[in-house]
Design a protein around this motif. Structure first.
Motif, PDB file in Angstrom:
ATOM      1  N   VAL A 185      -0.437  -0.159   2.270  1.00  0.00           N
ATOM      2  CA  VAL A 185      -1.124   0.377   3.445  1.00  0.00           C
ATOM      3  C   VAL A 185      -2.544   0.753   3.035  1.00  0.00           C
ATOM      4  O   VAL A 185      -2.744   1.498   2.074  1.00  0.00           O
ATOM      5  CB  VAL A 185      -0.392   1.594   4.022  1.00  0.00           C
ATOM      6  N   VAL A 186      -3.510   0.205   3.748  1.00  0.00           N
ATOM      7  CA  VAL A 186      -4.920   0.469   3.489  1.00  0.00           C
ATOM      8  C   VAL A 186      -5.448   1.376   4.593  1.00  0.00           C
ATOM      9  O   VAL A 186      -5.417   1.009   5.771  1.00  0.00           O
ATOM     10  CB  VAL A 186      -5.736  -0.837   3.439  1.00  0.00           C
ATOM     11  N   ARG A 210     -11.139   0.453   7.382  1.00  0.00           N
ATOM     12  CA  ARG A 210     -11.402  -0.960   7.695  1.00  0.00           C
ATOM     13  C   ARG A 210     -12.864  -1.317   7.472  1.00  0.00           C
ATOM     14  O   ARG A 210     -13.426  -2.169   8.157  1.00  0.00           O
ATOM     15  CB  ARG A 210     -10.991  -1.259   9.139  1.00  0.00           C
ATOM     16  N   GLY A 224     -12.132  -1.470   2.883  1.00  0.00           N
ATOM     17  CA  GLY A 224     -10.895  -1.671   3.641  1.00  0.00           C
ATOM     18  C   GLY A 224     -10.534  -3.120   3.900  1.00  0.00           C
ATOM     19  O   GLY A 224      -9.437  -3.586   3.555  1.00  0.00           O
ATOM     20  N   LYS A 225     -11.448  -3.873   4.518  1.00  0.00           N
ATOM     21  CA  LYS A 225     -11.148  -5.271   4.855  1.00  0.00           C
ATOM     22  C   LYS A 225     -10.957  -6.137   3.610  1.00  0.00           C
ATOM     23  O   LYS A 225      -9.947  -6.848   3.501  1.00  0.00           O
ATOM     24  CB  LYS A 225     -12.238  -5.834   5.766  1.00  0.00           C
ATOM     25  N   SER A 260      -7.648  -5.457   1.798  1.00  0.00           N
ATOM     26  CA  SER A 260      -6.475  -6.065   2.432  1.00  0.00           C
ATOM     27  C   SER A 260      -6.392  -7.551   2.114  1.00  0.00           C
ATOM     28  O   SER A 260      -5.299  -8.097   1.905  1.00  0.00           O
ATOM     29  CB  SER A 260      -6.517  -5.842   3.949  1.00  0.00           C
ATOM     30  N   LEU A 279      -5.010  -8.132  -1.403  1.00  0.00           N
ATOM     31  CA  LEU A 279      -3.596  -7.804  -1.517  1.00  0.00           C
ATOM     32  C   LEU A 279      -2.682  -8.873  -0.917  1.00  0.00           C
ATOM     33  O   LEU A 279      -1.521  -8.991  -1.320  1.00  0.00           O
ATOM     34  CB  LEU A 279      -3.321  -6.453  -0.855  1.00  0.00           C
ATOM     35  N   ILE A 280      -3.201  -9.649   0.045  1.00  0.00           N
ATOM     36  CA  ILE A 280      -2.347 -10.674   0.656  1.00  0.00           C
ATOM     37  C   ILE A 280      -2.509 -12.041  -0.008  1.00  0.00           C
ATOM     38  O   ILE A 280      -1.786 -12.972   0.333  1.00  0.00           O
ATOM     39  CB  ILE A 280      -2.599 -10.822   2.179  1.00  0.00           C
ATOM     40  N   CYS A 334       1.353  -9.064  -1.395  1.00  0.00           N
ATOM     41  CA  CYS A 334       1.839  -7.856  -0.718  1.00  0.00           C
ATOM     42  C   CYS A 334       1.944  -8.085   0.788  1.00  0.00           C
ATOM     43  O   CYS A 334       1.311  -8.984   1.346  1.00  0.00           O
ATOM     44  CB  CYS A 334       0.872  -6.693  -0.964  1.00  0.00           C
ATOM     45  N   VAL A 338       0.757  -6.283   4.036  1.00  0.00           N
ATOM     46  CA  VAL A 338      -0.354  -5.348   4.188  1.00  0.00           C
ATOM     47  C   VAL A 338      -0.449  -4.823   5.610  1.00  0.00           C
ATOM     48  O   VAL A 338      -0.385  -5.582   6.580  1.00  0.00           O
ATOM     49  CB  VAL A 338      -1.684  -6.010   3.788  1.00  0.00           C
ATOM     50  N   THR A 339      -0.630  -3.498   5.723  1.00  0.00           N
ATOM     51  CA  THR A 339      -0.940  -2.855   6.989  1.00  0.00           C
ATOM     52  C   THR A 339      -2.288  -2.154   6.843  1.00  0.00           C
ATOM     53  O   THR A 339      -2.513  -1.444   5.866  1.00  0.00           O
ATOM     54  CB  THR A 339       0.123  -1.814   7.369  1.00  0.00           C
ATOM     55  N   ILE A 340      -3.186  -2.383   7.813  1.00  0.00           N
ATOM     56  CA  ILE A 340      -4.483  -1.704   7.820  1.00  0.00           C
ATOM     57  C   ILE A 340      -4.463  -0.629   8.890  1.00  0.00           C
ATOM     58  O   ILE A 340      -4.154  -0.896  10.053  1.00  0.00           O
ATOM     59  CB  ILE A 340      -5.630  -2.691   8.107  1.00  0.00           C
TER      60      ILE A 340
END
Length: 289
Positions: free
Chosen positions: A163-164, A167, A172-173, A176, A179-180, A186, A188-190
């Motif tokens: 979880v980040v 954004r 933030g961006k 994410s 991580l993907i 991962c 990922v949820t932002i």
């Protein structure tokens, strides 16, 4: 349970040492010294400290460092002219314009003007697009450092829920996106200022990255037991630096946590050095083909 402390200073020191050895080999093989040009506009105290550290570590790694210090009254056209000169200078391999810039200057216009091959911060739209596609030229310095800190705790993070919080274009961006990518893998949820039931989401995180610029915002009741917590925030409260995470309380619940200072910050500069060397390598190879 008390979290292990992720020592960003030690990990960054090892990365800088690795870069220094790579620089020595590169210089010996090519005769080219990697050169980073930093532009500082105005008198922001935090920016001045950061730029001095960049200069110091560049020199220590065997690179050339040039700092262009401009007045706070510098116009956008004047700054664009300097950026263009640096773009065209063959002996300059990396360009970094220190943010924030004075209000009369459009930051995005300046970042867009930097040659993408010299954009060692990885803010140029071309470099962002390459990152989205999983074939990055440069990895953004702070997010790359965060991922390295996470992997110092757990190398295989495949399938974990990250979880980040935040954004931004800087952390933030791109965090994410890293991580993907394949290899991190991962889920990922932002989260951001409009996220509903924020604590319910953060409590699901195996990896929690806080980058929202609000001191002590992340409290213990927002954290899953055993989580890895990366605190990107740097806030000054009562003349003391604190992160976005309520460190003492969260450290009793997490498996591992970064301190502020001494966590993410040193990793940013270490990765800037890595990107500057990478830029010199690519440009030298292109000129010799």
């Amino acid at each position: 349970m008390s979290a292990s402390i992720i020592d960003g200073r030690a990990i960054a020191a090892q990365l800088r040492s690795d870069v220094q050895q790579d620089v020595e080999r590169f210089v010996a093989e090519t005769g080219v010294t990697p050169h980073l040009s930093v532009v500082l506009v105005g008198e922001n105290p935090a920016s001045q400290v950061y730029v001095r550290n960049k200069e110091k570590f560049c020199v220590a790694a065997g690179m050339k460092s040039t700092v262009h210090r401009l007045s706070a009254e510098t116009t956008q056209d004047e700054l664009l002219q300097l950026v263009n000169e640096l773009n065209n200078a063959e002996d300059v391999h990396g360009i970094l314009v220190q943010l924030p810039l004075p209000s009369q200057i459009d930051e995005q216009a300046i970042l867009d003007a930097i040659c993408s091959e010299k954009d060692v911060d990885a803010f140029h739209p071309h470099n962002v697009g390459l990152l989205v596609q999983g074939r990055s030229r440069f990895e953004p310095c702070t997010p790359a450092g965060c991922l390295q800190l996470i992997r110092s705790v757990r190398e295989d993070i495949s399938g974990l829920h990250a979880v980040v919080l935040g954004r931004s274009e800087i952390v933030g961006k791109p965090m994410s996106l890293l991580l993907i990518q394949r290899g991190a893998d991962c889920t990922v949820t932002i989260c951001h200022s409009r996220t509903k039931d924020l604590a319910e989401i953060t409590k699901q995180a195996d990896i929690l990255i806080a980058a929202i610029g609000k001191p002590n915002f992340v409290t213990a009741d927002m954290v899953k037991p055993g989580a890895i917590v990366i605190d990107v925030g740097i806030n000054r409260v009562d003349k003391k630096l604190v992160g976005d995470v309520d460190y003492d309380a969260v450290a009793e619940k997490a498996d591992a946590i970064t301190p502020v200072p001494g966590g993410v910050g040193p990793m940013t500069i270490a990765n800037l050095l890595r990107n500057s060397l990478r830029a010199a390598q690519m440009q030298t190879q292109a000129r010799r083909q």
